[in-house]
Design a protein around this motif. Structure first.
Motif, short mmCIF file in Angstrom:
data_model
loop_
_atom_site.label_atom_id
_atom_site.label_comp_id
_atom_site.label_asym_id
_atom_site.label_seq_id
_atom_site.Cartn_x
_atom_site.Cartn_y
_atom_site.Cartn_z
N ASP A 188 0.82 -1.21 0.00
CA ASP A 188 0.00 0.00 0.00
C ASP A 188 0.85 1.26 0.00
O ASP A 188 0.39 2.32 -0.43
CB ASP A 188 -0.94 0.02 1.21
N GLY A 243 -2.83 -5.44 -11.26
CA GLY A 243 -4.00 -5.49 -10.40
C GLY A 243 -4.46 -6.91 -10.14
O GLY A 243 -4.81 -7.27 -9.01
N GLU A 281 -10.75 -6.55 -6.16
CA GLU A 281 -10.13 -5.69 -5.14
C GLU A 281 -8.74 -5.26 -5.58
O GLU A 281 -8.36 -4.10 -5.43
CB GLU A 281 -10.06 -6.41 -3.79
N GLY A 282 -7.98 -6.18 -6.13
CA GLY A 282 -6.62 -5.87 -6.58
C GLY A 282 -6.59 -4.91 -7.75
O GLY A 282 -5.75 -4.00 -7.80
N TRP A 289 -7.26 -1.51 -6.45
CA TRP A 289 -6.06 -0.99 -5.79
C TRP A 289 -5.04 -0.49 -6.81
O TRP A 289 -4.50 0.60 -6.67
CB TRP A 289 -5.45 -2.09 -4.92
N GLY A 328 -5.87 2.99 -6.19
CA GLY A 328 -5.27 3.01 -4.86
C GLY A 328 -6.24 2.68 -3.75
O GLY A 328 -5.88 2.65 -2.58
N VAL A 329 -7.47 2.42 -4.10
CA VAL A 329 -8.48 2.05 -3.12
C VAL A 329 -9.27 0.86 -3.65
O VAL A 329 -9.50 0.77 -4.85
CB VAL A 329 -9.45 3.21 -2.80
N PRO A 330 -9.67 -0.02 -2.80
CA PRO A 330 -9.35 -0.05 -1.38
C PRO A 330 -7.90 -0.47 -1.18
O PRO A 330 -7.34 -1.20 -2.00
CB PRO A 330 -10.30 -1.09 -0.82
N GLU A 331 -7.29 0.00 -0.10
CA GLU A 331 -5.96 -0.46 0.23
C GLU A 331 -6.03 -1.94 0.55
O GLU A 331 -6.99 -2.41 1.19
CB GLU A 331 -5.40 0.30 1.42
N LEU A 332 -5.03 -2.67 0.13
CA LEU A 332 -5.01 -4.12 0.36
C LEU A 332 -5.04 -4.45 1.85
O LEU A 332 -5.74 -5.36 2.28
CB LEU A 332 -3.79 -4.74 -0.31
#
Length: 142
Positions: free
Chosen positions: A60, A77, A120-121, A124, A128-132
């Protein structure tokens, strides 16, 4: 160039290949944990990906230089999501990999909740969201 229907087809074909090669799921988990592109990016800046929640926090903190390469971003990602799933499966009791009917690998928690870690990846890597680490914290909270 990303062509959505070809991406879905490629993912489904890859998932079928993985399932055929590793019917017990253990081999698929090993394959998912490779995350070559992500591990290479992290190693270049001295971040060790040791399959722990702390390594998610370190990811992150990386400067998102990959956003300058639109072709690499979706791959990175995907790797980030698979790495998130690897950490979840390694550290949360009862969490395991599952392949949905559409071929997408997801992590299923002991509660039955299904987490699309690739989605999710990609979020990110793109925004940059959601942070892992935040996803991990939310999922691992009792």
């Amino acid at each position: 160039m990303r062509i959505p229907f070809l991406d879905k087809r490629r993912r489904a074909e890859e998932s079928e290949r993985i399932s055929a090669a590793y019917p017990d799921g253990a081999g698929a988990a090993a394959l998912f944990s490779e995350c070559e592109l992500l591990r290479d990016q992290a190693e270049r800046v001295g971040v060790v990906l040791d399959d722990t929640p702390e390594s998610l926090n370190a990811l992150d903190q990386l400067l998102p230089r990959w956003r300058d390469d639109p072709e690499a971003m979706p791959w990175l990602g995907t790797d980030a999501g698979l790495y998130l799933g690897t950490v979840l499966v390694a550290t949360i009791g009862g969490a395991h990999w599952h392949r949905r009917d559409d071929g997408q690998p997801v992590v299923v928690l002991d509660s039955g909740r299904e987490l699309d870690v690739v989605e999710e990846g990609v979020g990110w890597a793109t925004n940059g969201v959601p942070e892992l680490s935040s996803v991990y914290a939310e999922v691992s909270a009792p």
